[in-house]
Design a protein around this motif. Structure first.
Motif, mmCIF file in Angstrom:
data_model
loop_
_atom_site.group_PDB
_atom_site.id
_atom_site.type_symbol
_atom_site.label_atom_id
_atom_site.label_comp_id
_atom_site.label_asym_id
_atom_site.label_seq_id
_atom_site.Cartn_x
_atom_site.Cartn_y
_atom_site.Cartn_z
ATOM 1 N N THR A 66 10.008 30.083 60.207
ATOM 2 C CA THR A 66 10.730 29.857 61.455
ATOM 3 C C THR A 66 10.066 28.786 62.302
ATOM 4 O O THR A 66 10.717 28.156 63.110
ATOM 5 C CB THR A 66 10.825 31.157 62.270
ATOM 6 O OG1 THR A 66 9.506 31.650 62.491
ATOM 7 C CG2 THR A 66 11.654 32.199 61.559
ATOM 8 N N ALA A 67 8.760 28.547 62.128
ATOM 9 C CA ALA A 67 8.078 27.517 62.904
ATOM 10 C C ALA A 67 8.594 26.132 62.553
ATOM 11 O O ALA A 67 8.512 25.210 63.363
ATOM 12 C CB ALA A 67 6.573 27.594 62.681
ATOM 13 N N GLU A 68 9.128 25.966 61.372
ATOM 14 C CA GLU A 68 9.660 24.673 60.977
ATOM 15 C C GLU A 68 10.915 24.315 61.769
ATOM 16 O O GLU A 68 11.279 23.156 61.880
ATOM 17 C CB GLU A 68 9.978 24.668 59.487
ATOM 18 C CG GLU A 68 8.747 24.808 58.622
ATOM 19 C CD GLU A 68 9.092 25.017 57.156
ATOM 20 O OE1 GLU A 68 10.288 25.030 56.807
ATOM 21 O OE2 GLU A 68 8.154 25.181 56.368
ATOM 22 N N HIS A 69 11.565 25.319 62.319
ATOM 23 C CA HIS A 69 12.816 25.088 63.019
ATOM 24 C C HIS A 69 12.634 24.981 64.530
ATOM 25 O O HIS A 69 13.589 24.672 65.228
ATOM 26 C CB HIS A 69 13.805 26.208 62.694
ATOM 27 C CG HIS A 69 14.060 26.338 61.221
ATOM 28 N ND1 HIS A 69 14.734 25.379 60.502
ATOM 29 C CD2 HIS A 69 13.695 27.275 60.336
ATOM 30 C CE1 HIS A 69 14.783 25.750 59.224
ATOM 31 N NE2 HIS A 69 14.154 26.891 59.095
ATOM 32 N N ILE A 70 11.444 25.236 65.016
ATOM 33 C CA ILE A 70 11.192 25.162 66.453
ATOM 34 C C ILE A 70 10.821 23.734 66.806
ATOM 35 O O ILE A 70 9.941 23.141 66.204
ATOM 36 C CB ILE A 70 10.055 26.120 66.856
ATOM 37 C CG1 ILE A 70 10.452 27.555 66.563
ATOM 38 C CG2 ILE A 70 9.703 25.942 68.321
ATOM 39 C CD1 ILE A 70 9.331 28.547 66.797
ATOM 40 N N THR A 71 11.499 23.194 67.770
ATOM 41 C CA THR A 71 11.163 21.858 68.236
ATOM 42 C C THR A 71 10.960 21.911 69.739
ATOM 43 O O THR A 71 11.683 22.592 70.460
ATOM 44 C CB THR A 71 12.277 20.843 67.920
ATOM 45 O OG1 THR A 71 13.490 21.288 68.513
ATOM 46 C CG2 THR A 71 12.460 20.671 66.434
ATOM 47 N N VAL A 72 9.960 21.214 70.192
ATOM 48 C CA VAL A 72 9.692 21.123 71.618
ATOM 49 C C VAL A 72 9.705 19.656 71.972
ATOM 50 O O VAL A 72 8.970 18.863 71.396
ATOM 51 C CB VAL A 72 8.317 21.740 71.960
ATOM 52 C CG1 VAL A 72 8.017 21.590 73.429
ATOM 53 C CG2 VAL A 72 8.274 23.187 71.530
ATOM 54 N N SER A 73 10.555 19.316 72.887
ATOM 55 C CA SER A 73 10.612 17.916 73.276
ATOM 56 C C SER A 73 9.962 17.759 74.637
ATOM 57 O O SER A 73 10.140 18.586 75.529
ATOM 58 C CB SER A 73 12.061 17.431 73.306
ATOM 59 O OG SER A 73 12.783 18.191 74.238
ATOM 60 N N ARG A 74 9.190 16.714 74.747
ATOM 61 C CA ARG A 74 8.537 16.401 76.000
ATOM 62 C C ARG A 74 9.567 15.720 76.892
ATOM 63 O O ARG A 74 10.360 14.903 76.422
ATOM 64 C CB ARG A 74 7.370 15.471 75.707
ATOM 65 C CG ARG A 74 6.438 15.296 76.842
ATOM 66 C CD ARG A 74 5.180 14.620 76.395
ATOM 67 N NE ARG A 74 5.426 13.195 76.203
ATOM 68 C CZ ARG A 74 4.516 12.322 75.858
ATOM 69 N NH1 ARG A 74 3.297 12.711 75.621
ATOM 70 N NH2 ARG A 74 4.800 11.061 75.712
ATOM 71 N N PRO A 75 9.589 16.060 78.159
ATOM 72 C CA PRO A 75 10.567 15.393 79.017
ATOM 73 C C PRO A 75 10.333 13.885 79.011
ATOM 74 O O PRO A 75 9.196 13.420 78.998
ATOM 75 C CB PRO A 75 10.312 15.988 80.402
ATOM 76 C CG PRO A 75 9.020 16.726 80.315
ATOM 77 C CD PRO A 75 8.736 16.966 78.870
ATOM 78 N N ALA A 76 11.418 13.160 78.985
ATOM 79 C CA ALA A 76 11.318 11.705 78.932
ATOM 80 C C ALA A 76 10.755 11.192 80.253
ATOM 81 O O ALA A 76 11.373 11.338 81.300
ATOM 82 C CB ALA A 76 12.682 11.099 78.665
ATOM 83 N N THR A 77 9.556 10.657 80.193
ATOM 84 C CA THR A 77 8.952 10.062 81.382
ATOM 85 C C THR A 77 8.522 8.655 81.025
ATOM 86 O O THR A 77 8.136 8.366 79.893
ATOM 87 C CB THR A 77 7.731 10.864 81.860
ATOM 88 O OG1 THR A 77 6.812 11.001 80.786
ATOM 89 C CG2 THR A 77 8.121 12.236 82.342
ATOM 90 N N THR A 78 8.608 7.809 81.981
ATOM 91 C CA THR A 78 8.187 6.429 81.769
ATOM 92 C C THR A 78 7.257 6.024 82.905
ATOM 93 O O THR A 78 7.284 6.604 83.985
ATOM 94 C CB THR A 78 9.397 5.474 81.734
ATOM 95 O OG1 THR A 78 10.099 5.598 82.962
ATOM 96 C CG2 THR A 78 10.316 5.798 80.566
ATOM 97 N N ILE A 79 6.478 5.036 82.641
ATOM 98 C CA ILE A 79 5.608 4.486 83.673
ATOM 99 C C ILE A 79 6.504 3.696 84.626
ATOM 100 O O ILE A 79 7.265 2.827 84.189
ATOM 101 C CB ILE A 79 4.526 3.590 83.031
ATOM 102 C CG1 ILE A 79 3.650 4.460 82.108
ATOM 103 C CG2 ILE A 79 3.691 2.904 84.099
ATOM 104 C CD1 ILE A 79 2.659 3.695 81.266
#
Length: 171
Positions: A66-79
């Motif tokens: 099940t860990a293969e199916h978990i995705t965590v996306s970092r919020p899109a931040t830019t400088i």
């Protein structure tokens, strides 16, 4: 017969019969049957246990499927600065803000994967997505490039708080 003969013959009878504490009752058939049943149960348990160990399944995968199916996306931040604005910082004195302490800055750089003695080309406090941060301009991986990283003002080797990063071409 005299009393001595009588006493003598009494001793002989006791010797022939034996002592009372050494006498054993006859083995009861029900007790023998119970002992045999217990031994049989132990033998069956040993055979089944051995068979279970020999035919044990192979090793389990090191990570759950099940860990293969978990995705965590970092919020899109830019400088929030353009490349020309970041390049303009190169001509000014570095303002490290909360990372002014050299030991704290070295810890932050170490957490980012840089040697603690790396030369910071430029620095400036700023906000990234509403969070206080420090912009660090560091040498790039290849000649002619730099890397701009925005880290949380609490940056350390344990938690860099990396908010954004991007490569920049040197002029």
């Amino acid at each position: 017969m005299s009393a001595a003969d009588d006493a003598d013959s009494g001793r002989r009878r006791v010797g022939v019969v034996g002592a009372a504490h050494a006498a054993r009752p006859a083995t009861r058939p029900l007790r023998a049957l119970a002992a045999l049943a217990g031994l049989a149960a132990v033998a069956v348990a040993v055979v089944w246990g051995t068979a279970a160990l020999i035919s044990a399944p192979g090793p389990a995968p090191s990570s759950p499927t099940t860990a293969e199916h978990i995705t965590v996306s970092r919020p899109a931040t830019t400088i929030p600065l353009s490349d020309p604005q970041i390049l303009a910082l190169l001509g000014h004195e570095a303002d490290y803000g909360p990372l002014a302490d050299p030991q704290r800055r070295a810890s932050c750089l170490s957490g980012l994967g840089y040697p603690p003695t790396v030369r910071v080309l430029a620095a400036q406090p700023l906000e990234v997505s509403g969070r206080p941060a420090v912009l660090l301009v560091l040498p790039g991986d290849t000649p002619g490039t730099m890397t701009a990283v925005a880290v949380a003002s609490t940056c350390s080797s344990a938690d860099t708080g990396l908010l954004a990063d991007r490569p920049i071409q040197r002029p």
